[in-house]
Design a protein around this motif. Structure first.
Motif, PDB file in Angstrom:
ATOM      1  N   PRO A 103       0.896  -1.264  -0.151  1.00 43.87           N
ATOM      2  CA  PRO A 103      -0.001   0.144   0.049  1.00 43.87           C
ATOM      3  C   PRO A 103       0.937   1.212   0.032  1.00 43.87           C
ATOM      4  N   GLY A 104       0.644   2.032  -0.954  1.00 46.37           N
ATOM      5  CA  GLY A 104       1.409   3.247  -1.143  1.00 46.37           C
ATOM      6  C   GLY A 104       2.779   3.051  -1.604  1.00 46.37           C
ATOM      7  N   GLY A 105       2.926   2.054  -2.075  1.00 46.53           N
ATOM      8  CA  GLY A 105       4.351   1.878  -2.786  1.00 46.53           C
ATOM      9  C   GLY A 105       4.281   2.227  -4.127  1.00 46.53           C
ATOM     10  N   ARG A 106       5.522   2.225  -4.706  1.00 52.05           N
ATOM     11  CA  ARG A 106       5.935   2.607  -6.249  1.00 52.05           C
ATOM     12  C   ARG A 106       5.022   1.612  -7.106  1.00 52.05           C
ATOM     13  N   GLY A 107       4.892   2.217  -8.235  1.00 48.61           N
ATOM     14  CA  GLY A 107       4.180   1.567  -9.328  1.00 48.61           C
ATOM     15  C   GLY A 107       2.605   1.924  -9.477  1.00 48.61           C
ATOM     16  N   PHE A 108       2.173   1.359 -10.574  1.00 43.44           N
ATOM     17  CA  PHE A 108       0.664   1.737 -11.029  1.00 43.44           C
ATOM     18  C   PHE A 108       0.096   0.359 -11.425  1.00 43.44           C
ATOM     19  N   MET A 109      -1.256   0.425 -11.589  1.00 43.06           N
ATOM     20  CA  MET A 109      -2.054  -0.589 -12.091  1.00 43.06           C
ATOM     21  C   MET A 109      -2.385  -0.310 -13.427  1.00 43.06           C
ATOM     22  N   VAL A 110      -1.802  -1.391 -14.404  1.00 41.41           N
ATOM     23  CA  VAL A 110      -2.085  -1.512 -15.698  1.00 41.41           C
ATOM     24  C   VAL A 110      -3.255  -2.326 -16.112  1.00 41.41           C
ATOM     25  N   ASP A 111      -4.415  -2.169 -16.831  1.00 41.98           N
ATOM     26  CA  ASP A 111      -5.443  -2.847 -17.000  1.00 41.98           C
ATOM     27  C   ASP A 111      -4.998  -3.441 -18.509  1.00 41.98           C
ATOM     28  N   ARG A 112      -5.626  -4.591 -18.981  1.00 35.45           N
ATOM     29  CA  ARG A 112      -5.390  -5.032 -20.394  1.00 35.45           C
ATOM     30  C   ARG A 112      -5.671  -4.123 -21.688  1.00 35.45           C
ATOM     31  N   ALA A 113      -6.669  -3.250 -21.510  1.00 40.42           N
ATOM     32  CA  ALA A 113      -7.006  -2.439 -22.488  1.00 40.42           C
ATOM     33  C   ALA A 113      -5.903  -1.308 -22.805  1.00 40.42           C
ATOM     34  N   SER A 114      -5.414  -0.913 -21.586  1.00 39.02           N
ATOM     35  CA  SER A 114      -4.076   0.295 -21.613  1.00 39.02           C
ATOM     36  C   SER A 114      -3.030  -0.462 -22.090  1.00 39.02           C
ATOM     37  N   PHE A 115      -2.706  -1.773 -21.761  1.00 42.91           N
ATOM     38  CA  PHE A 115      -1.611  -2.424 -22.115  1.00 42.91           C
ATOM     39  C   PHE A 115      -1.545  -2.604 -23.747  1.00 42.91           C
ATOM     40  N   ASN A 116      -2.737  -3.140 -24.247  1.00 44.89           N
ATOM     41  CA  ASN A 116      -2.965  -3.328 -25.594  1.00 44.89           C
ATOM     42  C   ASN A 116      -2.852  -2.054 -26.339  1.00 44.89           C
ATOM     43  N   ALA A 117      -3.375  -0.760 -25.762  1.00 48.90           N
ATOM     44  CA  ALA A 117      -3.246   0.413 -26.581  1.00 48.90           C
ATOM     45  C   ALA A 117      -1.851   0.836 -26.548  1.00 48.90           C
ATOM     46  N   GLY A 118      -0.978   0.521 -25.839  1.00 46.31           N
ATOM     47  CA  GLY A 118       0.329   0.921 -25.363  1.00 46.31           C
ATOM     48  C   GLY A 118       1.369   0.159 -26.495  1.00 46.31           C
ATOM     49  N   THR A 119       0.733  -0.922 -26.993  1.00 48.75           N
ATOM     50  CA  THR A 119       1.745  -1.763 -27.657  1.00 48.75           C
ATOM     51  C   THR A 119       1.159  -1.468 -29.333  1.00 48.75           C
ATOM     52  N   ARG A 120       0.440  -0.759 -29.459  1.00 46.74           N
ATOM     53  CA  ARG A 120       0.309  -0.057 -30.934  1.00 46.74           C
ATOM     54  C   ARG A 120       1.177   0.615 -31.739  1.00 46.74           C
ATOM     55  N   ARG A 121       1.181   0.582 -32.816  1.00 44.56           N
ATOM     56  CA  ARG A 121       2.204   1.324 -33.744  1.00 44.56           C
ATOM     57  C   ARG A 121       2.008   2.685 -33.310  1.00 44.56           C
ATOM     58  N   GLY A 122       3.303   3.301 -32.914  1.00 41.73           N
ATOM     59  CA  GLY A 122       3.190   4.823 -32.659  1.00 41.73           C
ATOM     60  C   GLY A 122       3.485   5.047 -30.872  1.00 41.73           C
ATOM     61  N   GLN A 123       3.130   3.848 -30.114  1.00 43.34           N
ATOM     62  CA  GLN A 123       3.069   3.771 -28.932  1.00 43.34           C
ATOM     63  C   GLN A 123       4.410   3.451 -28.207  1.00 43.34           C
ATOM     64  N   ALA A 124       4.697   3.297 -26.934  1.00 43.76           N
ATOM     65  CA  ALA A 124       6.087   2.991 -26.602  1.00 43.76           C
ATOM     66  C   ALA A 124       6.378   1.376 -26.158  1.00 43.76           C
ATOM     67  N   ILE A 125       5.281   0.871 -25.756  1.00 44.50           N
ATOM     68  CA  ILE A 125       5.516  -0.511 -25.376  1.00 44.50           C
ATOM     69  C   ILE A 125       5.849  -1.316 -26.593  1.00 44.50           C
ATOM     70  N   MET A 126       7.022  -2.039 -26.907  1.00 46.56           N
ATOM     71  CA  MET A 126       7.378  -2.896 -27.942  1.00 46.56           C
ATOM     72  C   MET A 126       7.386  -4.409 -27.499  1.00 46.56           C
ATOM     73  N   VAL A 127       5.847  -4.712 -27.612  1.00 47.62           N
ATOM     74  CA  VAL A 127       5.563  -6.179 -27.097  1.00 47.62           C
ATOM     75  C   VAL A 127       4.723  -6.639 -28.576  1.00 47.62           C
ATOM     76  N   GLY A 128       5.054  -7.475 -29.268  1.00 46.83           N
ATOM     77  CA  GLY A 128       4.232  -8.121 -30.464  1.00 46.83           C
ATOM     78  C   GLY A 128       5.320  -8.861 -31.111  1.00 46.83           C
ATOM     79  N   SER A 129       4.847  -9.162 -32.334  1.00 49.88           N
ATOM     80  CA  SER A 129       5.366  -9.994 -33.380  1.00 49.88           C
ATOM     81  C   SER A 129       6.536  -9.495 -33.888  1.00 49.88           C
ATOM     82  N   SER A 130       7.627 -10.215 -34.344  1.00 48.97           N
ATOM     83  CA  SER A 130       8.619  -9.613 -34.868  1.00 48.97           C
ATOM     84  C   SER A 130       8.505  -8.596 -35.962  1.00 48.97           C
ATOM     85  N   GLU A 131       7.416  -8.751 -36.757  1.00 46.97           N
ATOM     86  CA  GLU A 131       7.395  -7.871 -37.657  1.00 46.97           C
ATOM     87  C   GLU A 131       6.807  -6.513 -37.203  1.00 46.97           C
ATOM     88  N   GLN A 132       6.029  -6.551 -36.133  1.00 50.35           N
ATOM     89  CA  GLN A 132       5.434  -5.499 -35.378  1.00 50.35           C
ATOM     90  C   GLN A 132       6.426  -4.708 -34.620  1.00 50.35           C
TER      91      GLN A 132
END
Length: 336
Positions: free
Chosen positions: A256-285
């Motif tokens: 409680p009160g510690g560092r970090g933040f909660m990420v839901d699946r929708a936010s994670f998926n949005a962050g992996t799209r082209r133009g966003q920071a998270i580089m998780v996906g296929s080799s081509e992506q």
């Protein structure tokens, strides 16, 4: 473009087994991953420094020296050295020694720390956050340039014609500035004529461009256009397996009160799209996203943070193979 991979040695409870990994096992795995990365042809391995029980490595130079003994080609760097709380003389000694051990493969990425724990641990005040780094990066650059140094400042005793030993094999020992996105930090890196690594862990690529533009403008005004190089680091997984549970575990606050933040699946998926920071996906992506960064930011080096959140070793190694065998060749062909 150089292609690297980066570990922060986070200690997580595995979502699969419910058991925490030990620091000893985490370090052993990290060394093995670095050795594998060299065998696969990656260019740079970077290791974070933290000073809490949530991470295994507080002294990157020690672990990087162990890696140096098992490798011969891959470059080895901290990511980052928490220079604000450390003695620059000791930092230089450690990495000059690593440079000798590795036959000229050591680098430093110097930063200010995104955590407050090191300041209390080493007796520094957080309200001196910026002044500490400014003084210490200046001293570190003197130490790598001169074998005898006379210097005085605010945060450590003066040096009077002090012999600075050992001397690194490389001349100069590479020092990069690690920047989290602060405009002032980006400008300082440019003014000093240091290469910059930008921690790009969220948001659109256009936000990263703002920091890179500030860096280049400051460096050019200061007369350092030939010294300016840019790297980025971001969360990375090459593969189509569902790794969201590990990402969620990595970022969630552990108390409680510690560092970090909660990420839901929708936010994670949005962050992996082209133009966003998270580089998780296929080799081509991921290839597409790295080349987008190359085109927009003009990056010289890319780091994928590859082993977060208790990812099983099998998945980590599969991801490294895809990075080296599928992504790296495509990126190198396009970025020459």
């Amino acid at each position: 473009m150089e292609l690297g991979f980066l570990s922060l040695s986070d200690l997580q409870t595995s979502p699969d087994t419910g058991k925490p990994v030990t620091a000893a096992q985490r370090i052993a795995d990290t060394i093995d991953y670095a050795v594998l990365g060299e065998r696969l042809g990656l260019d740079v391995f970077a290791l974070g420094e933290h000073h809490s029980l949530d991470f295994a490595v507080s002294s990157p130079a020690v672990v990087l020296a162990a890696i140096a003994a098992r490798t011969s080609r891959i470059r080895l760097t901290s990511a980052v050295t928490v220079l604000s709380v450390l003695d620059p003389v000791r930092v230089h000694q450690d990495f000059a020694t690593l440079d000798l051990v590795s036959n000229g493969r050591a680098e430093i990425i110097a930063g200010r720390s995104a955590f407050t724990e090191p300041f209390a641990l080493f007796g520094e005040r957080v309200d001196n956050y910026d002044a500490l780094f400014t003084e210490k990066i200046g001293l570190l650059l003197r130490l790598r340039a001169e074998d005898h140094v006379t210097w005085s400042g605010t945060f450590r005793p003066p040096l009077r014609n002090a012999p600075i030993a050992p001397r690194a094999l490389q001349d100069p020992l590479p020092v990069w500035a690690g920047v989290g996105g602060s405009p002032a930090s980006a400008a300082r890196a440019g003014i000093l004529g240091l290469p910059m690594v930008l921690g790009y862990i969220g948001g659109p690529l256009s936000h990263a461009k703002q920091a890179v533009d500030i860096y280049r403008e400051a460096g050019e005004r200061a007369g350092h256009p030939e010294k300016l190089r840019v790297g980025i680091s971001t969360h990375f997984y090459a593969g189509t397996e569902d790794v969201f549970p590990y990402y969620h575990e990595y970022l969630r606050p552990k108390k409680p009160g510690g560092r970090g933040f909660m990420v839901d699946r929708a936010s994670f998926n949005a962050g992996t799209r082209r133009g966003q920071a998270i580089m998780v996906g296929s080799s081509e992506q991921i290839t597409e996203k790295i080349l987008d960064a190359y085109a927009l930011l003009g990056i010289n080096r890319f780091y994928g943070q590859f082993d977060w959140g208790g990812l099983p070793r099998t998945l980590v190694e599969q991801s490294l193979h895809r990075y080296a065998e599928e992504i790296a060749p495509a990126v190198r062909r396009a970025a020459t």
